[in-house]
Scaffold this motif. Structure first.
Motif: not given
Length: 220
Positions: A84-96
């Protein structure tokens, strides 16, 4: 007096057993690919109104799409966030698990959260989703069980149910993780279109490596 098998006979038996195991292993590999292909193919019929609602919600999100998960689902979640981040959608991951130890503070009221759990009952994922719901932050569940705890806590639910896992024991996360990954890719690809994300935009995000070199040459 007991009969002692000669070495040659024992060797032949071992070789035959080995060939049988190899043949069975090869069949298991073929079955795995066919099972996962069927699981992914079945997702196309589930890109219904809920998927469209999710697509619009993510496109309108003023903050980040925060992806979360645990175990194998967490690994898939990391990849979805990266795509997502590499295709224009600001996204990040947080471990639950980390979210329950302070990292939830990174999520703001402007964000959306995509929570992955095949069973929809992963304790840490559900606990994080409950915290988010109490804070008024929308949660998108990606799960194989629409009646699960996670689905009940979510604003939207993307159905990634599979008929069985791909491994011979029907236990290891295989078809279910592949389905989740494909659903994430489907979301990312749809957002590329909605955002009118271009080759030029992609090149800006990928200045290095073989892909970056090829994109630079194409732009020249």
């Amino acid at each position: 007096m007991p009969v002692v098998p000669n070495r040659a006979s024992a060797h032949r038996t071992a070789d035959e057993l080995s060939r049988d195991l190899v043949a069975r292993g090869l069949q298991a590999a073929r079955d795995a690919i066919e099972t996962e292909a069927a699981a992914v193919s079945a997702l196309a019929d589930r890109l219904d109104g809920v998927f469209l609602d999710v697509l619009i919600a993510v496109a309108r999100c003023e903050g980040h799409l925060v992806v979360t998960g645990l175990g194998k689902s967490g690994l898939v979640g990391r990849k979805i966030a990266a795509t997502l981040a590499s295709t224009g959608t600001p996204a990040t991951f947080i471990h639950s698990g980390d979210a329950l130890h302070g990292d939830s503070g990174a999520v703001t009221s402007r964000d959306l959260v995509l929570a992955l759990s095949a069973s929809g009952e992963t304790a840490e994922v559900c606990a994080f989703a409950r915290m988010l719901r109490e804070s008024g932050i929308p949660v998108i569940a990606m799960t194989g069980r629409e009646e699960s705890t996670l689905a009940q806590l979510a604003t939207y639910t993307l159905d990634t149910m599979v008929l069985r896992e791909a491994d011979p024991l029907n236990l290891a996360p295989t078809a279910s993780t592949t389905a989740s990954l494909a659903m994430g890719d489907a979301l990312a690809c749809a957002l590329v279109v909605l955002r009118e994300f271009s080759h030029h935009d992609f090149a800006r995000f990928h200045p290095s490596g073989a892909l970056g070199k090829r994109l630079s040459e194409d732009q020249a």
